[in-house]
Design a protein around this motif. Structure first.
Motif, short mmCIF file in Angstrom:
data_model
loop_
_atom_site.label_atom_id
_atom_site.label_comp_id
_atom_site.label_asym_id
_atom_site.label_seq_id
_atom_site.Cartn_x
_atom_site.Cartn_y
_atom_site.Cartn_z
N PRO A 12 -2.18 3.74 -3.08
CA PRO A 12 -1.17 2.69 -2.79
C PRO A 12 -0.33 2.32 -4.04
N ARG A 13 -1.07 2.31 -5.13
CA ARG A 13 -0.36 2.03 -6.32
C ARG A 13 0.78 3.21 -6.79
N GLU A 14 0.62 4.53 -6.35
CA GLU A 14 1.31 5.39 -6.77
C GLU A 14 2.69 5.29 -5.66
N ALA A 15 2.25 4.72 -4.39
CA ALA A 15 3.54 4.59 -3.50
C ALA A 15 4.41 3.53 -4.02
N GLU A 16 3.70 2.56 -4.25
CA GLU A 16 4.38 1.15 -4.72
C GLU A 16 5.19 1.63 -5.88
N MET A 17 4.61 2.39 -6.94
CA MET A 17 5.40 2.53 -8.09
C MET A 17 6.45 3.66 -7.72
N THR A 35 -0.76 -4.08 -2.98
CA THR A 35 -1.57 -3.86 -1.55
C THR A 35 -2.88 -4.27 -1.97
N GLU A 36 -3.30 -3.79 -3.06
CA GLU A 36 -4.90 -4.04 -3.47
C GLU A 36 -5.33 -5.20 -3.74
N LEU A 61 2.21 -1.56 4.66
CA LEU A 61 3.21 -2.31 3.96
C LEU A 61 4.33 -1.63 3.58
N GLU A 62 5.72 -1.86 4.12
CA GLU A 62 6.82 -1.43 3.63
C GLU A 62 7.70 -2.26 2.77
N SER A 63 7.52 -3.31 2.47
CA SER A 63 8.20 -4.49 1.75
C SER A 63 8.02 -3.75 0.29
N ALA A 64 8.89 -3.91 -0.47
CA ALA A 64 9.25 -3.56 -1.79
C ALA A 64 8.46 -4.53 -2.71
N VAL A 65 7.30 -4.06 -3.58
CA VAL A 65 6.68 -4.73 -4.04
C VAL A 65 6.22 -3.97 -5.67
N PRO A 66 5.58 -4.94 -6.78
CA PRO A 66 5.14 -4.29 -7.76
C PRO A 66 3.72 -3.65 -7.71
N PRO A 67 3.35 -2.55 -8.42
CA PRO A 67 2.24 -1.87 -8.19
C PRO A 67 1.19 -2.79 -8.31
N GLY A 68 0.06 -2.57 -7.28
CA GLY A 68 -1.23 -3.43 -7.30
C GLY A 68 -1.14 -4.42 -6.03
#
Length: 420
Positions: free
Chosen positions: A200-205, A127-128, A118-125
């Motif tokens: 994933p949450r760290e990457a998203e954040m 992906t999961e 997933l490369e789209s900019a999203v809020p943490p959480g």
């Protein structure tokens, strides 16, 4: 024909990724449910203005790139990267509609051992708690066991030819260590450096922090620019002096608003029913409020300048220069120019524009007259407003020709124009 990679979403994230993959010799298919990107690419044109040149598109096609609107292609790849748009919705939270559509299209065709990124900019959480359930329910497979799942938020700077995917480190956070390593193996073929996040949450954040850092700092200098104007202080000179400090300071510059694809996000307010942290980012909310006020402030300055020169906004001829969100690109995503033009029109001004990268510009679905001769248009306009400092503009010459010039970017020589 099977492919090594499917890029889902052929926008500002997906196109450069597909280009880099093809250049690296990766057999790539590009999927977008919208038929327009497919038609544009097949015709040898970029569906995103300014993202790729016609020659770059032709090289991609000759290198084996296959754009498609057929979701069946997604069942024949080893790696799928989701690059769907995630704009802010009417409630100011991230709209995950396109991401959900992409996930469902992929899920029904997902094969074991595929790597989903997933490369789209999203809020943490996201992906999961949003993407993973859609993929598992639609495929019957289990993430982390039957297929790899990871987040690697896009970091590209549209129009920046110096910073490319190859020399911009890729942050990767996988659902499991094996997921992270599978993602790292893929991105290692495209990027010089891969940075492994804990998950994933760290990457998203990471993306949230980078975007909010930009918006908060722009809000700071925007607010200080307004204050300095009221105090009679040359804030552009203040920035010039401050940026000589070799430590502890990074220069940001004020402007008429903040555009771009990265939107400020408050992770305390999840858009997909996730658990709120109970700690909203007050500074992000305040920064958004300050930056959202800048178009109104520009209008106020326009009205004041015209009034000081014995003219009213109603009936005034106003020329807007540069309608893109950043210099030297055609990308207009969230650029403040459209809101400024709309407000001026509502006040009765006659609007024209000039931008070397934009040939056709519409506000409220109506075409805005484009100036063919920049100097002649500036000389004829009651007020010229520089909204974006494209390098092709001769700002010193423009300052001489314009009857009245408001520079919202601090790009003109000191004393040559009225600055924001």
């Amino acid at each position: 024909m099977p492919a090594d990679l499917a890029v889902i979403g052929l926008g500002h994230l997906g196109l450069p990724l597909a280009q880099a993959a093809v250049t690296a010799g990766i057999d790539t298919v590009g999927y977008d449910p919208d038929p327009r990107p497919y038609a544009e690419l097949r015709a040898g044109r970029s569906p995103v203005e300014g993202a790729l040149t016609a020659s770059e598109v032709r090289r991609m096609l000759s290198g084996g790139f296959r754009p498609t609107t057929d979701a069946a292609e997604l069942g024949r790849v080893r790696t799928a990267v989701i690059c769907s748009p995630t704009p802010l919705g009417p409630d100011r939270t991230v709209d995950l509609t396109s991401l959900g559509d992409a996930a469902r299209a992929l899920a029904s065709r997902l094969r074991p051992h595929t790597t989903v990124l997933l490369e789209s900019a999203v809020p943490p959480g996201t992906t999961e708690t949003f993407l993973r359930p859609l993929l598992e329910e639609g495929s019957g497979l289990v993430a982390g066991r039957d297929f790899h799942l990871a987040c690697s938020p896009g970091r590209l700077d549209p129009g920046n030819r110096t910073r490319t995917l190859a020399n911009t480190p890729k942050v990767i956070g996988g659902l499991t260590p094996a997921c992270t390593e599978s993602a790292a193996a893929f991105y290692g073929r495209l990027s010089d450096k891969v940075v492994r996040a804990r998950g994933p949450r760290e990457a998203e954040m990471t993306k949230v922090l980078e975007t909010n850092f930009r918006h908060v700092n722009i809000a700071l200098v925007n607010e200080m620019a307004v204050l300095c104007h009221d105090l009679g202080v040359d804030f552009w000179d203040v920035i010039r002096c401050a940026e000589t400090k070799p430590f502890g300071f990074q220069p940001f510059r004020p402007g008429p608003g903040v555009g771009g694809h990265g939107v400020p996000v408050d992770p305390g307010c999840p858009p997909h029913g996730g658990r709120a942290s109970g700690h909203p980012l007050r500074m992000v909310s305040l920064a958004r409020e300050i930056n959202d006020r800048m178009p109104s402030y520009v209008i106020q300055r326009c009205a004041t300048l015209l009034n000081e020169h014995g003219k009213s906004v109603r009936g005034a001829r106003v020329l807007l220069l540069g309608v893109t969100y950043k210099p030297d690109t055609a990308d207009q995503e969230a650029a403040p120019a459209r809101e400024i033009a709309t407000r001026l029109m509502d006040m009765g001004a006659q609007i024209g524009f000039h931008d070397p990268h934009v040939l056709d510009w519409r506000v409220r679905e109506r075409p805005v007259p484009r100036a063919d001769s920049l100097y002649e248009a500036a000389a004829a306009a009651d007020l010229t407003v520089l909204l974006q400092q494209h390098r092709t503009y001769d700002l010193q010459g423009l300052a001489v020709k314009a009857q009245l010039l408001l520079d919202t970017r601090g790009a003109t020589p000191a004393g040559a124009a009225h600055r924001l």
